[in-house]
Design an enzyme around this catalytic site. Structure first.
Site, PDB file in Angstrom:
ATOM      1  N   GLU A 257      -1.489  -5.409   8.699  1.00 48.63           N
ATOM      2  CA  GLU A 257      -0.650  -4.780   9.724  1.00 48.63           C
ATOM      3  C   GLU A 257      -1.273  -4.966  11.104  1.00 48.63           C
ATOM      4  OE1 GLU A 257       0.168  -0.690   8.797  1.00 48.63           O
ATOM      5  OE2 GLU A 257       0.964  -1.169   6.814  1.00 48.63           O
TER       6      GLU A 257
ATOM      7  N   ASP B  67       0.843  -1.206   0.000  1.00 48.35           N
ATOM      8  CA  ASP B  67       0.000   0.000   0.000  1.00 48.35           C
ATOM      9  C   ASP B  67       0.878   1.255   0.000  1.00 48.35           C
ATOM     10  OD1 ASP B  67       0.866  -0.198   2.605  1.00 48.35           O
ATOM     11  OD2 ASP B  67      -1.113   0.026   3.523  1.00 48.35           O
ATOM     12  N   SER B  68       2.210   1.055  -0.013  1.00 47.65           N
ATOM     13  CA  SER B  68       3.133   2.172  -0.257  1.00 47.65           C
ATOM     14  C   SER B  68       2.885   2.749  -1.647  1.00 47.65           C
ATOM     15  CB  SER B  68       4.587   1.707  -0.115  1.00 47.65           C
ATOM     16  OG  SER B  68       4.812   0.526  -0.866  1.00 47.65           O
TER      17      SER B  68
ATOM     18  N   LYS C 204      -1.461  -9.310   2.978  1.00 49.40           N
ATOM     19  CA  LYS C 204      -0.692  -8.874   4.150  1.00 49.40           C
ATOM     20  C   LYS C 204      -1.546  -7.904   4.962  1.00 49.40           C
ATOM     21  CE  LYS C 204       3.112  -6.025   3.908  1.00 49.40           C
ATOM     22  NZ  LYS C 204       2.696  -4.837   4.674  1.00 49.40           N
TER      23      LYS C 204
ATOM     24  N   GLU D 230       9.143  -4.150  10.554  1.00 48.44           N
ATOM     25  CA  GLU D 230       9.623  -2.882  10.000  1.00 48.44           C
ATOM     26  C   GLU D 230      10.219  -1.991  11.080  1.00 48.44           C
ATOM     27  OE1 GLU D 230       6.868  -0.995   7.325  1.00 48.44           O
ATOM     28  OE2 GLU D 230       8.055   0.844   7.205  1.00 48.44           O
TER      29      GLU D 230
ATOM     30  N   ASP E 207      -1.064  -6.091  -0.107  1.00 50.69           N
ATOM     31  CA  ASP E 207      -1.433  -5.411   1.136  1.00 50.69           C
ATOM     32  C   ASP E 207      -2.921  -5.178   1.184  1.00 50.69           C
ATOM     33  OD1 ASP E 207       0.532  -4.861   3.028  1.00 50.69           O
ATOM     34  OD2 ASP E 207       1.332  -3.164   1.901  1.00 50.69           O
TER      35      ASP E 207
HETATM   36  O1  KIV Z   1       3.541  -1.101   1.674  1.00 55.55           O
HETATM   37  C1  KIV Z   1       4.717  -1.491   1.704  1.00 55.55           C
HETATM   38  O2  KIV Z   1       5.514  -1.202   0.811  1.00 55.55           O
HETATM   39  C2  KIV Z   1       5.137  -2.290   2.840  1.00 55.55           C
HETATM   40  C3  KIV Z   1       6.601  -2.554   2.973  1.00 55.55           C
HETATM   41  C4  KIV Z   1       7.266  -1.351   3.504  1.00 55.55           C
HETATM   42  C5  KIV Z   1       6.873  -3.749   3.801  1.00 55.55           C
HETATM   43  O3  KIV Z   1       4.342  -2.690   3.631  1.00 55.55           O
END
Ligand code: KIV
Length: 271
Positions: A122, A51-52, A120, A189, A90
């Site tokens: 969090e 989600d980056s 994924k 992280e 994510d």
């Molecule tokens: O969204 C992302 O890129 C991440 C990484 C930093 C692990 O969760």
């Protein structure tokens, strides 16, 4: 399976085996077809459709604004490109926290519409009910502890996490609980290296670090950061393998100059 229906080579079982054989796992983010195709060719083990994307693709300050449909669009583009790596997507903010029924329907939508391999999430204890319910559907889940960018408004800063005993003990308990629930891997992280190594030694599932030191089972970086595309982000953990910002700037400037001067296109570049 890819959209074309071919089974990808790296599975969740394969990444577990890699940990047990002491083989380090290489993971990078990707959000588009072209980059994912190059990553596949390079032999990456896992692609994270992170989600980056909210930051590096869309220019948001945090990862919170990205939507489920936007994540699905990015993931479809990546899945279409690859035949080897495991593709993890994510789950965006607001699609799984505090509502395990919503979490299941979001995870199912991701898996149905993208044909990715896993999702994924969090957090630890706070999202455990959602993790259990997603896992009960047969969807593999990767955890993410330490600095969890979707909770930035709770923590207030992107500083190193779990430096004190209390936070470190909670992180270890959360990691063990995620493993017990059935997660196939965990991202850690921005935490002290010693804590990263400690968690990795206590878990049977792989621990992939980003700023979690060298004692974990693999590493992940955001592709745009490691390629040096955004020079205004320089955390200690980041190794830049290229300065693509400089390369892009030079190519774009030359093109503009060539168009303006009439040099482009030349004789051999026209019909
Ligand atoms: O969204 C992302 O890129 C991440 C990484 C930093 C692990 O969760």
């Amino acid at each position: 399976m890819s959209v074309e229906g071919k089974k990808r080579v790296i599975t969740t079982q394969r990444v577990l085996e890699m940990k047990h054989k002491g083989q380090k796992i290489a993971m990078l983010t990707a959000y588009d077809y072209t980059s994912a195709k190059i990553l596949d060719e390079a032999g990456i083990d896992i692609i994270l459709v992170g989600d980056s994307a909210a930051n590096v693709m869309a220019g948001h300050q945090t990862t919170l604004p990205i939507t489920l449909n936007q994540m699905i669009y990015h993931a479809q583009s990546v899945v279409r490109a690859v035949s080897n790596p495991l593709v993890v997507v994510d789950m965006p903010f607001g699609t799984y926290q505090g509502n395990s029924k919503l979490a299941v329907s979001s995870a199912i939508q991701i898996m149905k519409e993208t044909e990715a391999d896993a999702v994924k999430v969090e957090g630890g204890a706070e999202v455990m009910e959602s993790v259990h319910r997603i896992l009960s559907t047969g969807i593999p889940v990767m955890g993410h502890l330490g600095l969890t960018p979707q909770s930035i408004h709770k923590f207030g800063t992107y500083s190193v996490r779990a430096k004190g005993d209390e936070e470190a003990n909670k992180l270890i308990a959360d990691a063990l609980a995620l493993e017990k629930a059935g997660c196939f891997a965990i991202v850690l992280e921005k935490i002290p290296a010693a804590l990263g190594a400690k968690v990795s030694s206590q878990l049977k599932i792989p621990v992939i670090g980003i700023g979690a030191g060298n004692g974990v089972d693999g590493q992940v970086l955001v592709m745009h950061d490691m390629l040096g595309l955004n020079n205004d982000f320089s955390p200690r953990f980041l190794r830049r393998y290229k300065n693509l910002h400089k390369e892009y700037l030079s190519a774009f400037s030359s093109y503009i100059e060539d168009v303006r001067s009439g040099d482009f296109p030349n004789e051999s570049e026209q019909y």
